[in-house]
Design an enzyme around this catalytic site. Structure first.
Site, PDB file in Angstrom:
ATOM      1  N   LYS A  18      12.718   7.816   2.373  1.00  0.00           N
ATOM      2  CA  LYS A  18      13.352   8.586   1.380  1.00  0.00           C
ATOM      3  C   LYS A  18      12.754  10.174   1.572  1.00  0.00           C
ATOM      4  O   LYS A  18      13.253  10.955   1.104  1.00  0.00           O
ATOM      5  CB  LYS A  18      12.987   8.099  -0.039  1.00  0.00           C
ATOM      6  N   ARG A  51       6.826   5.715 -10.140  1.00  0.00           N
ATOM      7  CA  ARG A  51       6.424   4.777  -9.550  1.00  0.00           C
ATOM      8  C   ARG A  51       6.299   3.178 -10.550  1.00  0.00           C
ATOM      9  O   ARG A  51       6.220   2.182 -10.008  1.00  0.00           O
ATOM     10  CB  ARG A  51       5.472   4.816  -8.541  1.00  0.00           C
ATOM     11  N   ARG A  99       5.254   4.367  12.516  1.00  0.00           N
ATOM     12  CA  ARG A  99       5.666   5.410  11.834  1.00  0.00           C
ATOM     13  C   ARG A  99       4.388   6.275  12.271  1.00  0.00           C
ATOM     14  O   ARG A  99       3.273   5.922  12.354  1.00  0.00           O
ATOM     15  CB  ARG A  99       5.742   5.402  10.376  1.00  0.00           C
ATOM     16  N   ARG A 107       1.364  -2.489  -0.263  1.00  0.00           N
ATOM     17  CA  ARG A 107       2.288  -1.745  -0.630  1.00  0.00           C
ATOM     18  C   ARG A 107       3.517  -2.053  -0.897  1.00  0.00           C
ATOM     19  O   ARG A 107       4.295  -1.763  -2.217  1.00  0.00           O
ATOM     20  CB  ARG A 107       2.528  -0.368   0.308  1.00  0.00           C
ATOM     21  N   ARG A 111      -1.154   6.948   9.607  1.00  0.00           N
ATOM     22  CA  ARG A 111      -1.645   6.816   8.466  1.00  0.00           C
ATOM     23  C   ARG A 111      -2.531   5.602   8.188  1.00  0.00           C
ATOM     24  O   ARG A 111      -1.932   4.669   8.549  1.00  0.00           O
ATOM     25  CB  ARG A 111      -0.471   6.973   7.433  1.00  0.00           C
TER      26      ARG A 111
HETATM   27  P1  AMP Z   1       3.659   7.362  -0.579  1.00  0.00           P
HETATM   28  O1  AMP Z   1       3.501   8.625   0.647  1.00  0.00           O
HETATM   29  O2  AMP Z   1       4.810   7.967  -1.502  1.00  0.00           O
HETATM   30  O3  AMP Z   1       4.079   6.041   0.010  1.00  0.00           O
HETATM   31  O4  AMP Z   1       2.470   7.552  -1.346  1.00  0.00           O
HETATM   32  C1  AMP Z   1       1.132   6.929  -0.739  1.00  0.00           C
HETATM   33  C2  AMP Z   1       0.201   6.590  -1.694  1.00  0.00           C
HETATM   34  O5  AMP Z   1       0.007   7.478  -2.706  1.00  0.00           O
HETATM   35  C3  AMP Z   1       0.885   5.224  -2.467  1.00  0.00           C
HETATM   36  O6  AMP Z   1       0.461   4.058  -1.682  1.00  0.00           O
HETATM   37  C4  AMP Z   1      -0.261   5.387  -3.831  1.00  0.00           C
HETATM   38  O7  AMP Z   1      -1.386   4.858  -3.536  1.00  0.00           O
HETATM   39  C5  AMP Z   1      -0.368   6.985  -4.066  1.00  0.00           C
HETATM   40  N1  AMP Z   1       0.835   7.277  -4.664  1.00  0.00           N
HETATM   41  C6  AMP Z   1       1.934   8.065  -4.529  1.00  0.00           C
HETATM   42  N2  AMP Z   1       2.555   8.488  -5.510  1.00  0.00           N
HETATM   43  C7  AMP Z   1       2.272   7.588  -6.600  1.00  0.00           C
HETATM   44  C8  AMP Z   1       2.535   7.440  -7.731  1.00  0.00           C
HETATM   45  N3  AMP Z   1       3.527   7.980  -8.383  1.00  0.00           N
HETATM   46  N4  AMP Z   1       1.717   6.630  -8.791  1.00  0.00           N
HETATM   47  C9  AMP Z   1       0.617   6.187  -8.236  1.00  0.00           C
HETATM   48  N5  AMP Z   1       0.171   6.018  -6.935  1.00  0.00           N
HETATM   49  C10 AMP Z   1       0.828   7.001  -6.017  1.00  0.00           C
END
Ligand code: AMP
Length: 225
Positions: free
Chosen positions: A20, A95, A134, A178, A167
């Site tokens: 996404k 989320r 990734r 996750r 990452r």
């Molecule tokens: P992402 O890059 O969207 O997978 O986000 C990486 C990490 O950031 C997630 O695993 C969470 O720890 C934190 N994170 C990102 N967006 C949110 C959100 N909307 N609510 C809570 N934690 C978030």
């Protein structure tokens, strides 16, 4: 704005690794509206070693979610900026159902509404395969995959020329946590938005280009494309 929408506030939903973020970047160019990724914003805080970044890194490295109130403050500040006036592509927010309710409130306060929610659907086994390979650019955040979407020279960012990194939260045990968090806390948003008639679902296991085409077909192309 060159779109059939007067404004387009779009949420991209999907498990981590569903692509996404990549789709959001492409759509942001096509629809000329900003891509707002809470994950990218948090990673920038981590890079800058702010107090939020230091706290966030610990939580992110465990694969857990940051508290809803912290995220609410961050997203309100971002959506209130002028560049979001004609729409936004939200990636990684909301989320949780609570975050979705906060988002409704913020958009209402700003005189906006959510036009569409797109679920980029990918099975768990495919996610584990994808995230393990990734890699991303530590400078610009551009995302690659060692097999499906490698950089031109195999190791450095095409745009910045710096070596790609994995990452910390793409390690296998963190990926599993996750995914667990996604199914427990984020997947309920599918029903939440579907009940409001906002949800469209696309098959995220297709090629990147096919996923973009499916999303654009579902939400409508910008005029002239
Ligand atoms: P992402 O890059 O969207 O997978 O986000 C990486 C990490 O950031 C997630 O695993 C969470 O720890 C934190 N994170 C990102 N967006 C949110 C959100 N909307 N609510 C809570 N934690 C978030």
């Amino acid at each position: 704005m060159t779109s059939i929408y007067r404004s387009l506030n779009l949420v991209l939903l999907g498990p981590p690794g569903s692509g996404k973020g990549t789709q959001a970047k492409v759509l942001s160019e096509k629809y000329q509206i900003p891509h707002v990724s809470t994950g990218d914003m948090l990673r920038e805080e981590v890079r800058n070693q702010t107090s939020l970044g230091i706290r966030a890194k610990e939580i992110m490295d465990r694969g857990e979610l940051l508290p809803d109130d912290v995220m609410a403050a961050m997203i309100l500040k971002r959506l209130d900026r002028e560049d979001c006036a004609r729409g936004v592509i939200l990636d990684g927010y909301p989320r949780t159902v609570e975050q979705a309710q906060v988002l409704d409130g913020i958009l209402a306060e700003l005189g906006r509404t959510l036009e569409r929610v797109v679920l980029v659907d990918v099975p768990d086994e495919e996610i584990v395969r994808r995230l393990g390979g990734r890699r991303s650019c530590p400078r610009c955040g551009r995302v690659y995959h060692v097999v499906y979407n490698p950089p031109k020279d195999g190791k450095n960012c095409d745009d910045c020329g710096v070596p790609l990194i994995q990452r910390d939260d793409d390690r296998e045990e963190v990926i599993r946590e996750r995914l667990r968090q996604y199914h427990e806390k984020t997947a309920p948003l599918v029903d939440f938005y579907s009940n409001r008639g906002l949800l469209v679902s696309v098959d995220g296991s297709q090629s990147m280009e096919a996923v973009t085409a499916s999303i654009m077909e579902a939400i409508g192309s910008p005029v002239g494309q």
